[in-house]
Design an enzyme around this catalytic site. Sequence first.
Site, short mmCIF file in Angstrom:
data_model
loop_
_atom_site.label_atom_id
_atom_site.label_comp_id
_atom_site.label_asym_id
_atom_site.label_seq_id
_atom_site.Cartn_x
_atom_site.Cartn_y
_atom_site.Cartn_z
N ARG A 1 12.04 -20.72 12.05
CA ARG A 1 11.99 -21.46 10.79
C ARG A 1 10.59 -21.71 10.27
NH1 ARG A 1 16.17 -25.60 13.33
NH2 ARG A 1 15.00 -24.83 15.12
N TYR B 1 27.66 -14.67 20.88
CA TYR B 1 28.15 -13.39 20.39
C TYR B 1 28.70 -12.58 21.57
CZ TYR B 1 25.95 -15.13 16.22
OH TYR B 1 25.62 -15.95 15.17
C1 FNR Z 1 18.31 -17.60 13.29
N1 FNR Z 1 18.35 -17.29 14.64
C2 FNR Z 1 18.78 -16.04 15.04
N2 FNR Z 1 18.72 -15.70 16.36
C3 FNR Z 1 19.01 -14.46 16.77
O1 FNR Z 1 18.94 -14.17 17.96
N3 FNR Z 1 19.39 -13.50 15.85
C4 FNR Z 1 19.49 -13.78 14.51
O2 FNR Z 1 19.77 -12.89 13.71
C5 FNR Z 1 19.23 -15.10 14.10
N4 FNR Z 1 19.36 -15.47 12.80
C6 FNR Z 1 18.84 -16.67 12.35
C7 FNR Z 1 18.77 -16.94 10.98
C8 FNR Z 1 18.13 -18.10 10.53
C9 FNR Z 1 18.04 -18.36 9.05
C10 FNR Z 1 17.61 -19.02 11.46
C11 FNR Z 1 16.90 -20.27 11.01
C12 FNR Z 1 17.71 -18.78 12.82
C13 FNR Z 1 17.70 -18.17 15.63
C14 FNR Z 1 16.18 -17.94 15.62
O3 FNR Z 1 15.85 -16.62 15.97
C15 FNR Z 1 15.46 -18.91 16.57
O4 FNR Z 1 15.83 -18.61 17.88
C16 FNR Z 1 15.80 -20.36 16.26
O5 FNR Z 1 15.72 -20.62 14.88
C17 FNR Z 1 14.88 -21.33 16.99
O6 FNR Z 1 13.53 -21.11 16.63
P1 FNR Z 1 12.77 -22.03 15.53
O7 FNR Z 1 13.44 -21.79 14.21
O8 FNR Z 1 12.90 -23.46 15.97
O9 FNR Z 1 11.35 -21.53 15.54
#
Ligand code: FNR
Length: 360
Positions: free
Chosen positions: A327, A185
């Site tokens: 997640r 971003y």
């Molecule tokens: C995200 N992620 C994300 N990261 C972030 O910085 N801002 C956001 O708004 C989002 N949005 C988002 C939506 C959804 C549905 C997912 C699954 C992921 C990334 C998230 O914060 C995280 O860094 C990653 O998903 C990795 O962590 P997990 O899911 O492996 O625990």
Amino acid sequence: MSQHLFSPFSMKGITLRNRIGVSPMCQYSAEDGTPNDWHLVHLGSRAVGGAGLIIAEATAVEARGRISPEDLGIYKDEHIPPFRRITDFIRKQGAVPGIQLAHAGRKASTYSPWKQRVSGVAVPDEDGGWEVVGPGNTPFSKNHRIPRELSPEEIADIQESFRLATLRAREAGFEWIEFHAAHGYLAHSFYSPLSNQRTDRYGGSFDNRIRFVLETVRLMRKEWPEELPFTVRLSCSDWVEGGWTLEDSVDLAKRLKEEGVDLIDCSSGGNIPKAPIPVGAGYQVPFSETIRHSAKIATAAVGLITHGMQADDIIRNGRADLVLLGREMLRDPYWPLRASQQVHQRDAVPVPPQYERGWN
Ligand code: FNR
């Protein structure tokens, strides 16, 4: 005494009841940026579930900075009361409400995941899309809009939007703020050499490429109470030759610390499509560990942390001050309760009295 997953975490004037945070996750469920019952229930139920910190999704500081038309925003005063309803509820459950302030830059104006036909497809004008902006005019992918290069005056306007959004976030009752400088971003697209080909003071050398981040943080930090944590999410690596590296992140983290940043949330990637990311258990934890030790700043680890023992191990071995879960928290809002059983500390997470009969 060594810390563990369920030790409280004190930073500035706040204390988290444990080291578990809900990672910011877009819900693609807002209209004109405004939070609604979905956001209250989504964030609120994870506070009920026992996490210490709940970070609301990427929340745009101007309408143009939304990833999708359904993103949350905090670009007008009318957004404050519905956010306040959410922060009040989170606090009543014993958790700390946090917010991630964001600008999607050249990755803005895309369809929400379940509305698009192909990943990252731009929303055209006739379907409510808008012009996107960035450090230059190279699009993120062939499906994305071609960004318009920001002039220095326009950069200052966006930084002013971050400042005003910071004030609104405080007004809305948030006690933890995260500047989103990751995932390709706007802020990340300035500091990464892959997306910044500017020749003015915002591009070229390392110092010029990090200028956007440092200046924006300086403006925001002044408006955010000194006694509340101010944090930054970085993409600690672009995962490709010639891209942003962990060493760059350590240098930037040191500079951010000087600006009054309290914690670095260590993520990665997102600035080029199809980067060869070695996704696996805790794959970003080494970034957190290195930054914590080399830049001497508190860190959060995130990315495929799913088991209580794994999370407890990260904290016990000093690899992060906090773990953030994404997640896994979608699958189980009660993950902290489950983790407390996995690490044999059943009483570490109080069950809400309304639900006690379910856990006896
Ligand atoms: C995200 N992620 C994300 N990261 C972030 O910085 N801002 C956001 O708004 C989002 N949005 C988002 C939506 C959804 C549905 C997912 C699954 C992921 C990334 C998230 O914060 C995280 O860094 C990653 O998903 C990795 O962590 P997990 O899911 O492996 O625990």
